[in-house]
Design a protein around this motif. Structure first.
Motif, PDB file in Angstrom:
ATOM      1  N   HIS A 233      55.805  27.246   7.834  1.00 36.92           N
ATOM      2  CA  HIS A 233      57.330  27.460   7.973  1.00 36.92           C
ATOM      3  C   HIS A 233      57.960  27.434   6.706  1.00 36.92           C
ATOM      4  N   THR A 234      57.330  27.868   5.722  1.00 36.67           N
ATOM      5  CA  THR A 234      58.137  28.104   4.221  1.00 36.67           C
ATOM      6  C   THR A 234      59.579  28.541   4.368  1.00 36.67           C
ATOM      7  N   GLU A 235      60.274  27.824   3.755  1.00 34.10           N
ATOM      8  CA  GLU A 235      61.807  27.627   3.534  1.00 34.10           C
ATOM      9  C   GLU A 235      62.447  27.280   4.720  1.00 34.10           C
ATOM     10  N   HIS A 236      61.664  27.005   5.861  1.00 28.36           N
ATOM     11  CA  HIS A 236      62.385  26.672   7.027  1.00 28.36           C
ATOM     12  C   HIS A 236      61.530  25.355   7.679  1.00 28.36           C
ATOM     13  N   ARG A 237      61.095  24.610   6.918  1.00 28.98           N
ATOM     14  CA  ARG A 237      60.272  23.411   7.339  1.00 28.98           C
ATOM     15  C   ARG A 237      61.134  22.563   7.841  1.00 28.98           C
ATOM     16  N   HIS A 238      62.750  22.682   7.736  1.00 32.49           N
ATOM     17  CA  HIS A 238      63.509  21.612   8.353  1.00 32.49           C
ATOM     18  C   HIS A 238      63.929  22.030   9.907  1.00 32.49           C
ATOM     19  N   LEU A 239      63.620  23.191  10.154  1.00 28.30           N
ATOM     20  CA  LEU A 239      63.930  23.788  11.474  1.00 28.30           C
ATOM     21  C   LEU A 239      62.592  24.012  12.362  1.00 28.30           C
ATOM     22  N   ALA A 240      61.337  23.719  12.089  1.00 31.37           N
ATOM     23  CA  ALA A 240      60.556  24.317  13.095  1.00 31.37           C
ATOM     24  C   ALA A 240      59.263  23.162  12.646  1.00 31.37           C
ATOM     25  N   SER A 241      58.290  23.169  13.690  1.00 30.35           N
ATOM     26  CA  SER A 241      56.959  22.437  13.574  1.00 30.35           C
ATOM     27  C   SER A 241      56.124  23.199  14.362  1.00 30.35           C
ATOM     28  N   PHE A 242      54.740  22.921  14.266  1.00 32.01           N
ATOM     29  CA  PHE A 242      53.605  23.686  14.963  1.00 32.01           C
ATOM     30  C   PHE A 242      53.930  23.438  16.453  1.00 32.01           C
ATOM     31  N   PRO A 243      54.080  22.292  16.722  1.00 33.41           N
ATOM     32  CA  PRO A 243      54.272  21.952  18.243  1.00 33.41           C
ATOM     33  C   PRO A 243      55.624  22.741  18.857  1.00 33.41           C
ATOM     34  N   VAL A 244      56.586  22.622  18.007  1.00 32.08           N
ATOM     35  CA  VAL A 244      57.675  23.254  18.665  1.00 32.08           C
ATOM     36  C   VAL A 244      57.621  24.861  18.789  1.00 32.08           C
ATOM     37  N   VAL A 245      56.845  25.446  17.813  1.00 26.09           N
ATOM     38  CA  VAL A 245      56.902  26.858  17.952  1.00 26.09           C
ATOM     39  C   VAL A 245      55.828  27.206  18.856  1.00 26.09           C
ATOM     40  N   ARG A 246      54.705  26.449  19.206  1.00 24.01           N
ATOM     41  CA  ARG A 246      53.816  26.618  20.258  1.00 24.01           C
ATOM     42  C   ARG A 246      54.530  26.646  21.645  1.00 24.01           C
ATOM     43  N   ALA A 247      55.345  25.595  21.669  1.00 24.69           N
ATOM     44  CA  ALA A 247      55.969  25.390  23.075  1.00 24.69           C
ATOM     45  C   ALA A 247      56.967  26.432  23.208  1.00 24.69           C
ATOM     46  N   TRP A 248      57.452  27.036  22.282  1.00 25.21           N
ATOM     47  CA  TRP A 248      58.286  28.065  22.485  1.00 25.21           C
ATOM     48  C   TRP A 248      57.703  29.133  23.338  1.00 25.21           C
ATOM     49  N   LEU A 249      56.543  29.542  23.034  1.00 21.45           N
ATOM     50  CA  LEU A 249      55.726  30.653  23.887  1.00 21.45           C
ATOM     51  C   LEU A 249      55.632  30.519  25.003  1.00 21.45           C
ATOM     52  N   ASP A 250      55.449  28.995  25.811  1.00 20.54           N
ATOM     53  CA  ASP A 250      55.313  28.861  26.960  1.00 20.54           C
ATOM     54  C   ASP A 250      56.749  29.089  27.719  1.00 20.54           C
ATOM     55  N   ASP A 251      57.585  28.723  27.049  1.00 15.30           N
ATOM     56  CA  ASP A 251      59.012  29.122  27.564  1.00 15.30           C
ATOM     57  C   ASP A 251      59.486  30.518  27.679  1.00 15.30           C
ATOM     58  N   TRP A 252      58.763  31.377  26.524  1.00 16.28           N
ATOM     59  CA  TRP A 252      59.123  32.789  26.594  1.00 16.28           C
ATOM     60  C   TRP A 252      58.425  33.689  27.576  1.00 16.28           C
ATOM     61  N   ILE A 253      57.278  33.281  28.054  1.00 18.92           N
ATOM     62  CA  ILE A 253      56.193  33.905  28.793  1.00 18.92           C
ATOM     63  C   ILE A 253      56.148  33.314  29.838  1.00 18.92           C
ATOM     64  N   ASP A 254      56.294  33.591  31.129  1.00 20.66           N
ATOM     65  CA  ASP A 254      56.075  32.897  32.124  1.00 20.66           C
ATOM     66  C   ASP A 254      54.585  33.151  33.032  1.00 20.66           C
ATOM     67  N   ASP A 255      54.490  34.441  32.949  1.00 18.12           N
ATOM     68  CA  ASP A 255      52.954  34.585  33.615  1.00 18.12           C
ATOM     69  C   ASP A 255      51.867  34.355  32.940  1.00 18.12           C
ATOM     70  N   PRO A 256      51.026  33.662  33.594  1.00 17.42           N
ATOM     71  CA  PRO A 256      49.727  33.079  33.054  1.00 17.42           C
ATOM     72  C   PRO A 256      48.805  34.252  32.355  1.00 17.42           C
ATOM     73  N   ALA A 257      48.796  35.554  33.054  1.00 16.73           N
ATOM     74  CA  ALA A 257      47.891  36.405  32.475  1.00 16.73           C
ATOM     75  C   ALA A 257      48.291  36.877  31.379  1.00 16.73           C
ATOM     76  N   GLN A 258      49.695  37.248  31.219  1.00 17.76           N
ATOM     77  CA  GLN A 258      50.179  37.561  30.050  1.00 17.76           C
ATOM     78  C   GLN A 258      50.256  36.780  28.984  1.00 17.76           C
ATOM     79  N   ARG A 259      50.399  35.658  29.122  1.00 18.27           N
ATOM     80  CA  ARG A 259      50.216  34.550  27.952  1.00 18.27           C
ATOM     81  C   ARG A 259      48.953  34.517  27.521  1.00 18.27           C
ATOM     82  N   GLU A 260      48.127  34.601  28.496  1.00 20.79           N
ATOM     83  CA  GLU A 260      46.492  34.462  28.009  1.00 20.79           C
ATOM     84  C   GLU A 260      46.180  35.755  27.123  1.00 20.79           C
ATOM     85  N   ALA A 261      46.676  36.881  27.425  1.00 23.41           N
ATOM     86  CA  ALA A 261      46.562  38.052  26.680  1.00 23.41           C
ATOM     87  C   ALA A 261      47.290  38.112  25.341  1.00 23.41           C
ATOM     88  N   VAL A 262      48.167  37.475  25.147  1.00 22.58           N
ATOM     89  CA  VAL A 262      49.054  37.330  24.086  1.00 22.58           C
ATOM     90  C   VAL A 262      48.287  36.129  23.137  1.00 22.58           C
TER      91      VAL A 262
END
Length: 274
Positions: A233-262
């Motif tokens: 997260h260069t230049e944005h380390r104060h705004l993000a972390s690996f677990p936070v950005v990984r959790a966002w994906l689950d918030d963004w995509i509901d369908d398990p099949a679509q999420r698995e494809a991505v």
């Protein structure tokens, strides 16, 4: 969390570097910390990611030696995206491919778009295609039209970084984001769902990212979308972390099949994981 059915998940966008490396003369940022391969692999393990993709940082220019070293440390788990100049030799390209590089990056933030139809670029793109690499482009959405037509005309597979980088003020009303959606029919374009905080405030990332994902999924389907952490997260380390950005994906995509494809199917194919 790993993909629910396969146990596989790919982070398609991360960087590794240490202080003391030779930096490019023209750069926007100089790192003041280390982001090591060992740290990154530990993050993959901690968050259920089976594979990762290391992208050459812009501040290291076209010296890919540290990237190659990192790829060779975990050849089954890691692939790379290098930065190369038009005059790069076939031998150098072959060495990068042998190390696990699967694409070249054009980071044009703050830089003019080169004439990709010029002979030296046409030659490079033909060699990239012969290696079955893709071309990853990073530039504001409003400038995508400067690069995409020539790359598609050259027959390249094109990966667009960070949701296409819509303008933070215009958001998804950015005509450049609409242009990106219109390119889905080419079948040659992929988009990374990564670095949402480079487009929106952290507070807006869950909702804005979800709406962007919905539009991208409608246009491209999960077969042309991939997730990336953008660690460290260069230049944005104060705004993000690996677990936070990984959790966002689950918030963004509901369908398990679509999420698995991505998370798994699409990147495993594109980055040629065996």
């Amino acid at each position: 969390m790993p993909s629910p059915h396969t146990g596989l998940a790919v982070d398609t966008h991360a960087h590794v570097f240490v202080q003391g490396l030779a930096l490019a003369a023209r750069r926007r940022h100089s790192p003041e910390h280390d982001a090591t391969t060992a740290q990154y692999l530990a993050l993959l393990d901690a968050h259920g990611c089976s594979h990762g993709v290391l992208v050459q940082p812009s501040f290291l220019g076209s010296d890919n030696s540290f990237l190659v070293q990192a790829l060779r440390a975990a050849p089954r788990r890691l692939r790379g995206v290098a930065v190369v100049e038009p005059g790069v030799s076939d031998v150098a390209l072959a060495e990068l491919a042998e190390a696990g590089v699967a694409g070249m990056r054009l980071n044009l933030i703050g830089l003019p778009t080169p004439d990709l139809a010029a002979p030296e670029w046409s030659s490079l793109l033909a060699r990239i295609n012969a290696l079955d690499w893709h071309v990853e482009i990073h530039l504001p959405a409003g400038r995508l039209h400067e690069a995409l037509p020539a790359l598609l005309q050259a027959g390249c597979k094109v990966v667009v970084d960070h949701f296409g980088r819509p303008d933070p003020v215009l958001g998804l009303a950015d005509p450049g984001f609409g242009y990106l959606l219109s390119q889905a029919g080419s079948g040659q374009v992929w988009v990374k769902l990564s670095a949402a905080y480079r487009n929106w405030t952290p507070a807006d990332c869950p909702t804005a990212g979800r709406e962007a994902c919905a539009r991208l999924l409608h246009a491209f389907g999960g077969e042309r979308l991939m997730w990336g952490s953008d660690w460290p997260h260069t230049e944005h380390r104060h705004l993000a972390s690996f677990p936070v950005v990984r959790a966002w994906l689950d918030d963004w995509i509901d369908d398990p099949a679509q999420r698995e494809a991505v998370l798994a199917g699409t990147p495993l194919r594109l980055f040629q994981f065996k």
